[in-house]
Design a protein around this motif. Structure first.
Motif, PDB file in Angstrom:
ATOM      1  N   ASP A 144       4.245   2.295  14.348  1.00 16.06           N
ATOM      2  CA  ASP A 144       4.071   1.586  15.611  1.00 16.06           C
ATOM      3  C   ASP A 144       3.590   0.123  15.280  1.00 16.06           C
ATOM      4  OD1 ASP A 144       3.377   0.190  18.044  1.00 16.06           O
ATOM      5  OD2 ASP A 144       2.757   2.308  18.924  1.00 16.06           O
ATOM      6  N   PRO A 145       4.498  -0.930  15.465  1.00 16.02           N
ATOM      7  CA  PRO A 145       4.119  -2.248  15.117  1.00 16.02           C
ATOM      8  C   PRO A 145       2.866  -2.691  15.964  1.00 16.02           C
ATOM      9  CG  PRO A 145       6.423  -2.155  15.657  1.00 16.02           C
ATOM     10  CD  PRO A 145       5.929  -0.966  16.223  1.00 16.02           C
ATOM     11  N   LYS A 146       2.546  -2.221  16.945  1.00 20.43           N
ATOM     12  CA  LYS A 146       1.532  -2.457  17.557  1.00 20.43           C
ATOM     13  C   LYS A 146       0.172  -1.848  17.323  1.00 20.43           C
ATOM     14  CE  LYS A 146       3.973  -3.200  21.901  1.00 20.43           C
ATOM     15  NZ  LYS A 146       4.979  -2.210  21.259  1.00 20.43           N
ATOM     16  N   SER A 147       0.227  -0.521  17.055  1.00 26.98           N
ATOM     17  CA  SER A 147      -1.014   0.570  16.753  1.00 26.98           C
ATOM     18  C   SER A 147      -1.261   0.550  15.381  1.00 26.98           C
ATOM     19  CB  SER A 147      -1.107   1.507  17.916  1.00 26.98           C
ATOM     20  OG  SER A 147       0.156   2.365  17.443  1.00 26.98           O
ATOM     21  N   GLY A 148      -0.286   0.323  14.459  1.00 27.41           N
ATOM     22  CA  GLY A 148      -0.464   1.140  13.082  1.00 27.41           C
ATOM     23  C   GLY A 148       0.430   2.268  12.655  1.00 27.41           C
ATOM     24  N   THR A 149       0.099   2.559  11.724  1.00 26.62           N
ATOM     25  CA  THR A 149       1.012   3.733  10.924  1.00 26.62           C
ATOM     26  C   THR A 149       0.525   4.951  11.108  1.00 26.62           C
ATOM     27  OG1 THR A 149       2.334   2.262   9.851  1.00 26.62           O
ATOM     28  CG2 THR A 149       2.713   4.264   9.179  1.00 26.62           C
ATOM     29  N   LEU A 195       8.729  -1.227   2.868  1.00 24.95           N
ATOM     30  CA  LEU A 195       8.084  -0.327   2.245  1.00 24.95           C
ATOM     31  C   LEU A 195       7.320  -1.147   1.085  1.00 24.95           C
ATOM     32  CD1 LEU A 195       8.180   2.581   1.189  1.00 24.95           C
ATOM     33  CD2 LEU A 195       9.485   2.142  -0.571  1.00 24.95           C
ATOM     34  N   GLY A 196       5.951  -1.417   1.581  1.00 22.00           N
ATOM     35  CA  GLY A 196       5.020  -2.159   0.702  1.00 22.00           C
ATOM     36  C   GLY A 196       4.725  -1.268  -0.519  1.00 22.00           C
ATOM     37  N   LEU A 197       4.713  -1.932  -1.569  1.00 23.07           N
ATOM     38  CA  LEU A 197       4.668  -1.241  -2.861  1.00 23.07           C
ATOM     39  C   LEU A 197       3.220  -1.235  -3.077  1.00 23.07           C
ATOM     40  CD1 LEU A 197       7.734  -1.846  -5.212  1.00 23.07           C
ATOM     41  CD2 LEU A 197       7.602  -0.411  -3.230  1.00 23.07           C
ATOM     42  N   SER A 198       2.921  -0.211  -4.360  1.00 20.48           N
ATOM     43  CA  SER A 198       1.420  -0.452  -4.920  1.00 20.48           C
ATOM     44  C   SER A 198       0.960  -2.015  -5.107  1.00 20.48           C
ATOM     45  CB  SER A 198       1.263   0.219  -6.058  1.00 20.48           C
ATOM     46  OG  SER A 198       0.452  -0.175  -7.122  1.00 20.48           O
ATOM     47  N   LEU A 199      -0.070  -2.158  -5.107  1.00 18.98           N
ATOM     48  CA  LEU A 199      -0.716  -3.622  -5.193  1.00 18.98           C
ATOM     49  C   LEU A 199      -0.411  -3.947  -6.382  1.00 18.98           C
ATOM     50  CD1 LEU A 199      -4.356  -3.646  -3.715  1.00 18.98           C
ATOM     51  CD2 LEU A 199      -2.513  -5.388  -3.456  1.00 18.98           C
ATOM     52  N   PHE A 200      -0.218  -3.038  -7.573  1.00 14.58           N
ATOM     53  CA  PHE A 200      -0.188  -3.613  -9.007  1.00 14.58           C
ATOM     54  C   PHE A 200       1.191  -3.513  -9.312  1.00 14.58           C
ATOM     55  CE2 PHE A 200      -4.390  -1.876  -8.019  1.00 14.58           C
ATOM     56  CZ  PHE A 200      -5.054  -2.685  -8.284  1.00 14.58           C
ATOM     57  N   ALA A 201       2.079  -3.062  -8.430  1.00 12.05           N
ATOM     58  CA  ALA A 201       3.668  -2.825  -8.860  1.00 12.05           C
ATOM     59  C   ALA A 201       4.007  -4.239  -9.532  1.00 12.05           C
ATOM     60  CB  ALA A 201       4.706  -2.626  -7.763  1.00 12.05           C
ATOM     61  N   ARG A 234      -0.737   3.124   4.185  1.00 10.69           N
ATOM     62  CA  ARG A 234      -1.449   1.891   4.250  1.00 10.69           C
ATOM     63  C   ARG A 234      -0.775   0.781   3.955  1.00 10.69           C
ATOM     64  NH1 ARG A 234      -6.708   4.296   1.479  1.00 10.69           N
ATOM     65  NH2 ARG A 234      -5.672   4.259  -0.478  1.00 10.69           N
ATOM     66  N   ARG A 235       0.272   0.771   3.148  1.00 11.77           N
ATOM     67  CA  ARG A 235       0.741  -0.606   2.983  1.00 11.77           C
ATOM     68  C   ARG A 235       2.108  -0.920   3.440  1.00 11.77           C
ATOM     69  NH1 ARG A 235      -0.866  -4.279  -0.439  1.00 11.77           N
ATOM     70  NH2 ARG A 235       0.904  -4.234  -1.871  1.00 11.77           N
ATOM     71  N   ILE A 236       2.575   0.097   4.286  1.00 11.08           N
ATOM     72  CA  ILE A 236       3.850  -0.208   5.191  1.00 11.08           C
ATOM     73  C   ILE A 236       3.460  -1.617   5.927  1.00 11.08           C
ATOM     74  CG2 ILE A 236       4.917   0.441   7.211  1.00 11.08           C
ATOM     75  CD1 ILE A 236       5.966   2.413   5.283  1.00 11.08           C
ATOM     76  N   GLU A 259     -11.174   3.038  -2.915  1.00 11.33           N
ATOM     77  CA  GLU A 259     -10.667   3.551  -1.659  1.00 11.33           C
ATOM     78  C   GLU A 259     -11.336   2.818  -0.426  1.00 11.33           C
ATOM     79  OE1 GLU A 259      -8.372   5.669  -2.041  1.00 11.33           O
ATOM     80  OE2 GLU A 259      -8.167   6.325   0.015  1.00 11.33           O
ATOM     81  N   MET A 260     -12.490   2.477  -0.764  1.00 12.44           N
ATOM     82  CA  MET A 260     -13.214   1.705   0.509  1.00 12.44           C
ATOM     83  C   MET A 260     -12.939   0.378   0.499  1.00 12.44           C
ATOM     84  SD  MET A 260     -17.210   3.170   0.442  1.00 12.44           S
ATOM     85  CE  MET A 260     -17.222   2.490   2.547  1.00 12.44           C
ATOM     86  N   LEU A 261     -12.497  -0.285  -0.588  1.00 10.40           N
ATOM     87  CA  LEU A 261     -11.931  -1.573  -0.602  1.00 10.40           C
ATOM     88  C   LEU A 261     -10.365  -1.482   0.224  1.00 10.40           C
ATOM     89  CD1 LEU A 261     -12.605  -2.835  -4.038  1.00 10.40           C
ATOM     90  CD2 LEU A 261     -13.207  -3.994  -1.971  1.00 10.40           C
ATOM     91  N   CYS A 262      -9.673  -0.237   0.181  1.00 11.18           N
ATOM     92  CA  CYS A 262      -8.493   0.101   0.608  1.00 11.18           C
ATOM     93  C   CYS A 262      -8.782   0.200   2.280  1.00 11.18           C
ATOM     94  CB  CYS A 262      -7.683   1.033   0.181  1.00 11.18           C
ATOM     95  SG  CYS A 262      -7.034   0.684  -1.285  1.00 11.18           S
ATOM     96  N   GLY A 263      -9.849   0.353   2.708  1.00  9.04           N
ATOM     97  CA  GLY A 263     -10.102   0.417   4.079  1.00  9.04           C
ATOM     98  C   GLY A 263     -10.694   1.760   4.609  1.00  9.04           C
ATOM     99  N   SER A 264     -10.917   2.878   3.984  1.00 11.36           N
ATOM    100  CA  SER A 264     -11.504   4.114   4.335  1.00 11.36           C
ATOM    101  C   SER A 264     -12.988   3.904   4.805  1.00 11.36           C
ATOM    102  CB  SER A 264     -11.343   5.125   3.260  1.00 11.36           C
ATOM    103  OG  SER A 264      -9.842   5.491   3.145  1.00 11.36           O
ATOM    104  N   THR A 265     -13.426   4.518   5.680  1.00 13.59           N
ATOM    105  CA  THR A 265     -14.849   4.441   6.064  1.00 13.59           C
ATOM    106  C   THR A 265     -15.346   5.645   6.312  1.00 13.59           C
ATOM    107  OG1 THR A 265     -14.519   4.018   8.693  1.00 13.59           O
ATOM    108  CG2 THR A 265     -14.401   2.166   7.300  1.00 13.59           C
ATOM    109  N   ARG A 266     -14.512   6.694   6.709  1.00 13.64           N
ATOM    110  CA  ARG A 266     -15.121   7.995   6.961  1.00 13.64           C
ATOM    111  C   ARG A 266     -15.127   8.971   5.864  1.00 13.64           C
ATOM    112  NH1 ARG A 266     -14.611   8.392  12.502  1.00 13.64           N
ATOM    113  NH2 ARG A 266     -16.279  10.051  12.145  1.00 13.64           N
TER     114      ARG A 266
END
Lengths: 229, 229
Positions: free
Chosen positions: B155-160, B217-223, B122-124, B30-37
């Motif tokens: 939002d292509p600028k600020s994220g999803t 629609l980015g799929l799972s890393l392991f797809a 996260r993967r869009i 989960e942290m490698l995917c970017g969560s920090t809180r």
DNA sequence: CGGGATCCGTAAAGATACTG
DNA sequence: CAGTATCTTTACGGATCCCG
């Protein structure tokens, strides 16, 4: 708890559920190193209880990682399935990360002479050794008498035997050292040359065998890994 | 038990001791995917108890895998150290092995809509989408009303952003399906085309967005991983 | 609301002894 | 040799509560 699962479809979580129970990765490592019998596994994992080892083997079997050959009550003989063999890169990831990032002082707190000798037996490379059987006696200062002396009987044809009682053969090479020094060498944390230089390691006997020691004494698989910490 | 260690100097065992406690690998993923809180982590790991998550974070910190920014009592902000970042190949090994060898029916027993949407967010990939903000509403048949509708605001600028209550924007694309189908697509177990073909997936709204769905629609890393079982 | 700490019942692991 | 059986200790899950 094993059944009350993580409940995540993510393949990382599903694999972790199978593999990240206590001792499981170590059991798989031991099997990847070639152990197939219950008591061989116990030897490579001295601190696991037989009950838990038995349970883990059953879990790994029902997960499709290993198969048990031999009927119930008979001698069990455990082998990795194709799925189990493909765990090799995963176990190597553990080893590489551990070698790079776990402080070496921490590793050297977990000295275990029988574990070290058992690992060494597996990694001895007889190719640069004489054609005939060679006997190497390790003498560890500072250990209780019963654990002080170990013999590796290296037969280039039939493989290497490990003894903790004198097998009676003539000894070709004596290796006198302490357990911490030998373990550090084994892990690639220091070199034979340096230990010889400051007297923590002494080799007596066959000159050729002694001078070639770095070539036939296969070190840990992870010894070449560069440390970061 | 955490302290009564394996007592093995082998780096595989030392790493396993740190990483192979319950939930730990999932926390690292989960942290490698970017969560920090703290609560982002809870969102990605819904079934961990807050007490255990807190304990694991402390253990990972003392193992040097993460650092906590923010003083005691303050908002915590957890980040991977260099050692933690180097766990990426290890976590990927888990994912690859899981995707290859764990039966897909097993994965599809662990459906979880919020987990799926959280991963999708996260993967869009906004690159092939319109410059303006796009809103996609997912409608899952067969789920309780409160969990049936989800909105991705890209939002292509600020994220999803992900919403489980109507954010009120005009919707560009409606995706109507069932959770099992969407999860299978996400995991690479089947394709959008096939699900559209037999009516388990329906797209209405912006034609371009609909026809491009496989690109954004980015799929799972392991797809992309090929299955063996 | 984010970020935890506490308490208690259950489940897993350790130690040791024992058996076919 | 290849495991079971039993008993104690430790870890985990779940609910509840606390605090800025």
């Amino acid at each position: 708890m094993t059944n009350a699962s993580y409940k995540q479809f993510c393949p990382v979580a599903m694999a972790a559920e199978i593999l990240c129970t206590r001792w499981t990765v170590v059991v798989v490592r031991e099997m990847l190193c070639g152990s197939t019998r219950f008591n061989d596994l116990r030897r490579g994992i001295p601190r696991i209880s037989p009950a838990l080892l038995s349970q883990r083997l059953k879990e790994l079997e029902s997960a499709g990682v290993i198969v048990r050959k031999g009927g119930k009550g008979e001698q069990g003989d455990y082998h990795l399935t194709p799925a189990g063999l493909e765990l090799k890169p995963l176990v190597e990831s553990f080893g590489l990360w551990g070698q790079r990032w776990i402080a070496s002082e921490l590793s050297l707190e977990n000295l275990d002479v029988s574990l070290l000798m058992w690992d060494m037996r597996r990694r001895i490379n007889p190719a640069p050794m004489p054609r005939k059987t060679s006997v190497i006696q390790f003498q560890y200062s500072g250990l209780p008498a019963a654990r002080r002396n170990w013999w590796l009987v290296v037969d280039p044809k039939s493989g290497t035997d490990l003894c903790s009682v004198d097998p009676g053969h003539e000894v070709d090479l004596y290796v006198a050292t302490d357990l911490r020094t030998m373990t550090a060498i084994w892990m690639g944390l220091e070199t034979v040359r340096k230990a010889l230089g400051d007297g923590r390691l002494k080799l007596t006997g066959d000159r050729k065998l002694a001078s070639d020691i770095q070539t036939w004494l296969g070190l840990s698989l992870f010894a070449p890994t560069k440390r970061a910490a």
